[in-house]
Write a protein that holds these residues in place. Structure first.
Motif, PDB file in Angstrom:
ATOM      1  N   SER A   1       0.816  -1.214   0.000  1.00 21.74           N
ATOM      2  CA  SER A   1       0.000   0.000   0.000  1.00 21.74           C
ATOM      3  C   SER A   1       0.850   1.264   0.000  1.00 21.74           C
ATOM      4  O   SER A   1       0.347   2.343  -0.334  1.00 21.74           O
ATOM      5  CB  SER A   1      -0.920   0.007   1.222  1.00 21.74           C
ATOM      6  OG  SER A   1      -0.177   0.160   2.424  1.00 21.74           O
ATOM      7  N   CYS A   2       2.116   1.145   0.375  1.00 19.01           N
ATOM      8  CA  CYS A   2       2.987   2.327   0.424  1.00 19.01           C
ATOM      9  C   CYS A   2       3.638   2.613  -0.919  1.00 19.01           C
ATOM     10  O   CYS A   2       3.747   3.777  -1.319  1.00 19.01           O
ATOM     11  CB  CYS A   2       4.070   2.126   1.489  1.00 19.01           C
ATOM     12  SG  CYS A   2       3.457   2.176   3.186  1.00 19.01           S
ATOM     13  N   TYR A   3       4.091   1.577  -1.600  1.00 23.05           N
ATOM     14  CA  TYR A   3       4.845   1.763  -2.841  1.00 23.05           C
ATOM     15  C   TYR A   3       4.068   1.171  -4.012  1.00 23.05           C
ATOM     16  O   TYR A   3       3.670   0.000  -3.973  1.00 23.05           O
ATOM     17  CB  TYR A   3       6.215   1.082  -2.750  1.00 23.05           C
ATOM     18  CG  TYR A   3       7.109   1.635  -1.658  1.00 23.05           C
ATOM     19  CD1 TYR A   3       7.052   2.970  -1.290  1.00 23.05           C
ATOM     20  CD2 TYR A   3       8.013   0.815  -0.995  1.00 23.05           C
ATOM     21  CE1 TYR A   3       7.862   3.477  -0.301  1.00 23.05           C
ATOM     22  CE2 TYR A   3       8.844   1.309  -0.001  1.00 23.05           C
ATOM     23  CZ  TYR A   3       8.751   2.645   0.339  1.00 23.05           C
ATOM     24  OH  TYR A   3       9.563   3.155   1.327  1.00 23.05           O
ATOM     25  N   ASN A   4       3.885   1.962  -5.044  1.00 19.89           N
ATOM     26  CA  ASN A   4       3.259   1.485  -6.268  1.00 19.89           C
ATOM     27  C   ASN A   4       4.309   0.889  -7.189  1.00 19.89           C
ATOM     28  O   ASN A   4       5.501   1.179  -7.070  1.00 19.89           O
ATOM     29  CB  ASN A   4       2.540   2.631  -6.980  1.00 19.89           C
ATOM     30  CG  ASN A   4       1.376   3.169  -6.172  1.00 19.89           C
ATOM     31  OD1 ASN A   4       0.696   2.415  -5.479  1.00 19.89           O
ATOM     32  ND2 ASN A   4       1.145   4.473  -6.261  1.00 19.89           N
ATOM     33  N   LEU A   5       3.829   0.072  -8.138  1.00 24.44           N
ATOM     34  CA  LEU A   5       4.743  -0.456  -9.141  1.00 24.44           C
ATOM     35  C   LEU A   5       5.219   0.663 -10.040  1.00 24.44           C
ATOM     36  O   LEU A   5       4.444   1.560 -10.424  1.00 24.44           O
ATOM     37  CB  LEU A   5       4.046  -1.533  -9.983  1.00 24.44           C
ATOM     38  CG  LEU A   5       3.955  -2.930  -9.380  1.00 24.44           C
ATOM     39  CD1 LEU A   5       3.071  -3.812 -10.254  1.00 24.44           C
ATOM     40  CD2 LEU A   5       5.332  -3.550  -9.232  1.00 24.44           C
ATOM     41  N   VAL A   6       6.506   0.646 -10.352  1.00 29.39           N
ATOM     42  CA  VAL A   6       7.046   1.664 -11.239  1.00 29.39           C
ATOM     43  C   VAL A   6       6.431   1.482 -12.624  1.00 29.39           C
ATOM     44  O   VAL A   6       6.282   0.357 -13.117  1.00 29.39           O
ATOM     45  CB  VAL A   6       8.589   1.570 -11.293  1.00 29.39           C
ATOM     46  CG1 VAL A   6       9.042   0.220 -11.825  1.00 29.39           C
ATOM     47  CG2 VAL A   6       9.164   2.700 -12.125  1.00 29.39           C
ATOM     48  N   GLU A   7       6.023   2.580 -13.223  1.00 31.77           N
ATOM     49  CA  GLU A   7       5.346   2.514 -14.520  1.00 31.77           C
ATOM     50  C   GLU A   7       6.354   2.282 -15.641  1.00 31.77           C
ATOM     51  O   GLU A   7       7.369   2.980 -15.733  1.00 31.77           O
ATOM     52  CB  GLU A   7       4.578   3.811 -14.778  1.00 31.77           C
ATOM     53  CG  GLU A   7       3.451   4.068 -13.781  1.00 31.77           C
ATOM     54  CD  GLU A   7       2.709   5.345 -14.091  1.00 31.77           C
ATOM     55  OE1 GLU A   7       3.098   6.010 -15.077  1.00 31.77           O
ATOM     56  OE2 GLU A   7       1.761   5.661 -13.368  1.00 31.77           O
ATOM     57  N   ALA A   8       6.046   1.304 -16.468  1.00 32.42           N
ATOM     58  CA  ALA A   8       6.898   1.043 -17.630  1.00 32.42           C
ATOM     59  C   ALA A   8       6.650   2.117 -18.692  1.00 32.42           C
ATOM     60  O   ALA A   8       5.492   2.464 -18.983  1.00 32.42           O
ATOM     61  CB  ALA A   8       6.602  -0.343 -18.205  1.00 32.42           C
ATOM     62  N   PRO A   9       7.678   2.705 -19.267  1.00 34.63           N
ATOM     63  CA  PRO A   9       7.481   3.772 -20.273  1.00 34.63           C
ATOM     64  C   PRO A   9       6.824   3.227 -21.538  1.00 34.63           C
ATOM     65  O   PRO A   9       7.118   2.123 -21.993  1.00 34.63           O
ATOM     66  CB  PRO A   9       8.906   4.252 -20.544  1.00 34.63           C
ATOM     67  CG  PRO A   9       9.788   3.108 -20.162  1.00 34.63           C
ATOM     68  CD  PRO A   9       9.099   2.414 -19.029  1.00 34.63           C
ATOM     69  N   SER A  10       5.919   3.998 -22.076  1.00 33.52           N
ATOM     70  CA  SER A  10       5.240   3.613 -23.315  1.00 33.52           C
ATOM     71  C   SER A  10       6.165   3.840 -24.515  1.00 33.52           C
ATOM     72  O   SER A  10       7.248   4.427 -24.398  1.00 33.52           O
ATOM     73  CB  SER A  10       3.951   4.433 -23.483  1.00 33.52           C
ATOM     74  OG  SER A  10       4.264   5.815 -23.584  1.00 33.52           O
ATOM     75  N   PHE A  11       5.697   3.392 -25.667  1.00 38.35           N
ATOM     76  CA  PHE A  11       6.496   3.574 -26.887  1.00 38.35           C
ATOM     77  C   PHE A  11       6.670   5.054 -27.195  1.00 38.35           C
ATOM     78  O   PHE A  11       7.745   5.488 -27.626  1.00 38.35           O
ATOM     79  CB  PHE A  11       5.817   2.859 -28.058  1.00 38.35           C
ATOM     80  CG  PHE A  11       6.501   3.092 -29.383  1.00 38.35           C
ATOM     81  CD1 PHE A  11       7.665   2.396 -29.721  1.00 38.35           C
ATOM     82  CD2 PHE A  11       6.014   4.038 -30.286  1.00 38.35           C
ATOM     83  CE1 PHE A  11       8.307   2.630 -30.925  1.00 38.35           C
ATOM     84  CE2 PHE A  11       6.651   4.264 -31.487  1.00 38.35           C
ATOM     85  CZ  PHE A  11       7.793   3.558 -31.809  1.00 38.35           C
ATOM     86  N   TYR A  12       5.616   5.844 -26.952  1.00 36.77           N
ATOM     87  CA  TYR A  12       5.707   7.277 -27.217  1.00 36.77           C
ATOM     88  C   TYR A  12       6.750   7.934 -26.309  1.00 36.77           C
ATOM     89  O   TYR A  12       7.528   8.785 -26.752  1.00 36.77           O
ATOM     90  CB  TYR A  12       4.337   7.926 -27.009  1.00 36.77           C
ATOM     91  CG  TYR A  12       4.357   9.430 -27.169  1.00 36.77           C
ATOM     92  CD1 TYR A  12       4.403  10.017 -28.422  1.00 36.77           C
ATOM     93  CD2 TYR A  12       4.328  10.257 -26.044  1.00 36.77           C
ATOM     94  CE1 TYR A  12       4.428  11.395 -28.571  1.00 36.77           C
ATOM     95  CE2 TYR A  12       4.348  11.627 -26.172  1.00 36.77           C
ATOM     96  CZ  TYR A  12       4.395  12.194 -27.436  1.00 36.77           C
ATOM     97  OH  TYR A  12       4.425  13.559 -27.575  1.00 36.77           O
TER      98      TYR A  12
END
Length: 538
Positions: free
Chosen positions: A147-158
């Motif tokens: 609940s404290c740390y979210n998954l790091v977002e993978a960068p999109s192609f754009y």
């Protein structure tokens, strides 16, 4: 196959001479003929090393120890080792170690294999476990790691394409994220550092301390093995338990010399975990700083389980007039301008600059160390994770425990708690005469599991300096209006009102259902009644 090793190291002062039986026993144990005038043994330390192998074809067999049959999955019989520690004069060990000529001889001891945890494989066992849980309510550790740390977002192609033409946006420097894949680990070392042990006269009345370095090292190693099984990897785990009493600086020097015996094992490890408690937290972090300066952990990820650490000293109301030596030194950490506090902060700067993950966890009903001290409330860094241990026998999950966990969650996200933990530290103090909060914390496996996850499942946040706020020792004349003001500031945080609205509403509902029984907690509820008046606004 497990291979325990015990090493003893004694630092001996040259003056003044001593002829006590204990000094003669130490000399005899080291195979040296005791002279008529033996030097004084100033401080003694021991290191215990144990390896958890990864057998290709584990075979379960039974080993008997003291009439009890236990299951030994990794070895067929207990291993023998020689105990060369000096016995106390007049003790049963002292009498047993003397031969006919009156000289001391080593004792052969049996080391039983680790006892596996019980699993409710049958309906009868499940019923017994459920009945035990009703009698002994489960413990809790707040807040939850996910609940404290979210998954790091993978960068999109754009995003990947635009990075070719413009500078990418910088990631947050206030908190970490959960990595998509855990860190690869093949070899780990778990180190245990015990806390302050009272004088021997007190031990004869209260009993020997249970929070030993061997216990912490084994619990940390077990947590690493559990993490490896959950992630489907094999990790070779070695444990090093460092025993030695004295003041902080003396212990750091002593334990560093003991650890030199296993320096090659530490250098070859991918992950190093330190489990420390009470005074051992200060000792363990300063020891880690020395290890970093000497290049012992350059290639390893390091995690520290700092349990009920005396980071800002014990409770201010505890008596100090009868204390001396290492016990009195603990109160020096209440003063930021003291030499021991400055040295500790400098060690923390070295440790955090090396990307070490630290879990500062305190007990909700600690009778010796306030929650403000165990969670080091006046320092700020993304690599620090704060949590609170709730003893199920004392506190059921209610408004107060969830409020403290909610404040810890905000600190982990880089958001201020507006001094709420400081205002709640004194009302939450456990009983000095019958309380067990200070020692119950290291019995829970979730404390060690949290440390492993925080170290191996989080992203990096480099080049962030440690920020240290000013600290003043609380007094009995604290302004009672500080608590409701801190509560209002916490609930009106923009992040709370936009991202954590549901948790905020649940917390306010729990406050309405909260019915404290003690006079101190009733006063806390009375001072927080104002949040009901502002609930519609919030």
């Amino acid at each position: 196959e497990a291979t325990p090793t015990v090493e003893e190291q004694s630092s001996v002062a040259a003056n003044p001479p001593d002829t006590t039986p204990q000094a003669e026993a130490i000399a005899a144990t080291n195979d040296v003929q005791a002279p008529t005038k033996a030097p004084v043994a100033a401080s003694t330390g021991w290191s215990f090393w144990y390896r958890y192998g990864v057998p290709s074809n584990p075979v379960s067999s039974a080993g008997s120890t003291n009439g009890t049959t236990v299951e030994a999955p990794a070895q067929e019989s207990p291993q023998e080792f020689t105990d060369n520690t000096p016995p106390l004069p007049g003790s049963s060990k002292d009498k047993a170690t003397k031969d006919k000529n009156g000289t001391a001889a080593p004792i052969q001891m049996k080391v039983p294999p680790p006892t596996p945890a019980l699993s409710p494989a049958t309906p009868a066992a499940s019923a017994a476990v459920n009945k035990l849980q009703r009698i002994c309510p489960p413990n809790h550790v707040f807040p939850d790691f996910d609940s404290c740390y979210n998954l790091v977002e993978a960068p999109s192609f754009y995003c990947k394409f635009t990075r070719l033409f413009k500078k990418p946006a910088q990631t947050s420097k206030t908190h970490l994220f959960r990595a998509h894949a855990p860190r690869q680990v093949k070899k780990a070392v778990a180190i245990g550092v015990h806390g302050f042990f009272p004088m021997r006269l007190v031990r004869t009345v209260l009993g020997e301390p249970t929070g030993t370095s061997i216990r912490f090292a084994q619990s940390a190693a077990a947590a690493i093995k559990r993490w490896a099984e959950q992630n489907g990897v094999e990790i070779e785990v070695e444990t090093v338990a460092l025993e030695g009493e004295g003041k902080v600086a003396d212990r750091v020097e002593m334990l560093l010399k003991l650890l030199e015996k296993w320096v090659d094992h530490v250098k070859n490890a991918d992950f190093v975990m330190i489990g420390a408690h009470s005074q051992g937290v200060v000792v363990g972090l300063q020891l880690l700083a020395r290890m970093i300066e000497q290049g012992w952990v350059d290639n390893a990820r390091v995690g520290v389980a700092a349990m009920a650490g005396i980071n800002l000293g014990p409770f201010y109301h505890l008596p100090t007039s009868i204390l001396t030596g290492s016990a009195k030194e603990l109160f020096e950490f209440q003063r930021p301008e003291s030499a021991v506090s400055k040295q500790y902060i400098q060690a923390l700067r070295v440790v955090l600059a090396h990307d070490v993950r630290i879990v500062l966890i305190g007990s909700l009903d600690d009778q010796l160390v306030p929650l403000e001290s165990s969670t080091f409330a006046n320092i700020h860094h993304p690599y620090i994770y704060r949590a609170v241990f709730v003893d199920g026998r004392v506190h059921a999950p209610n408004f107060l425990s969830h409020l403290v966990g909610f404040a810890m969650k905000l600190r982990n996200l880089g958001i201020s708690d507006h001094g709420l933990i400081r205002q709640l530290s004194t009302p939450l103090a456990g009983s000095l005469y019958g309380g067990e909060g200070h020692s119950r914390i290291y019995d829970d496996d979730r404390v060690y599991d949290l440390t492993v996850r925080h170290a191996l499942e989080t992203t990096d946040c480099t080049d962030v300096p440690l920020r240290v706020d000013s600290f003043e020792l609380p007094t009995n004349n604290n302004n009672p209006f500080f608590l409701p003001w801190a509560m209002r500031g916490l609930l009106e945080e923009h992040f709370v009102r936009t991202k954590l609205e549901q948790e905020k509403n649940d917390l306010l509902q729990q406050f309405n259902d909260w019915k404290p029984t003690s006079k101190v907690l009733k006063d806390v509820r009375f001072r927080l009644e104002g949040i009901n008046q502002t609930r519609s606004k919030l």
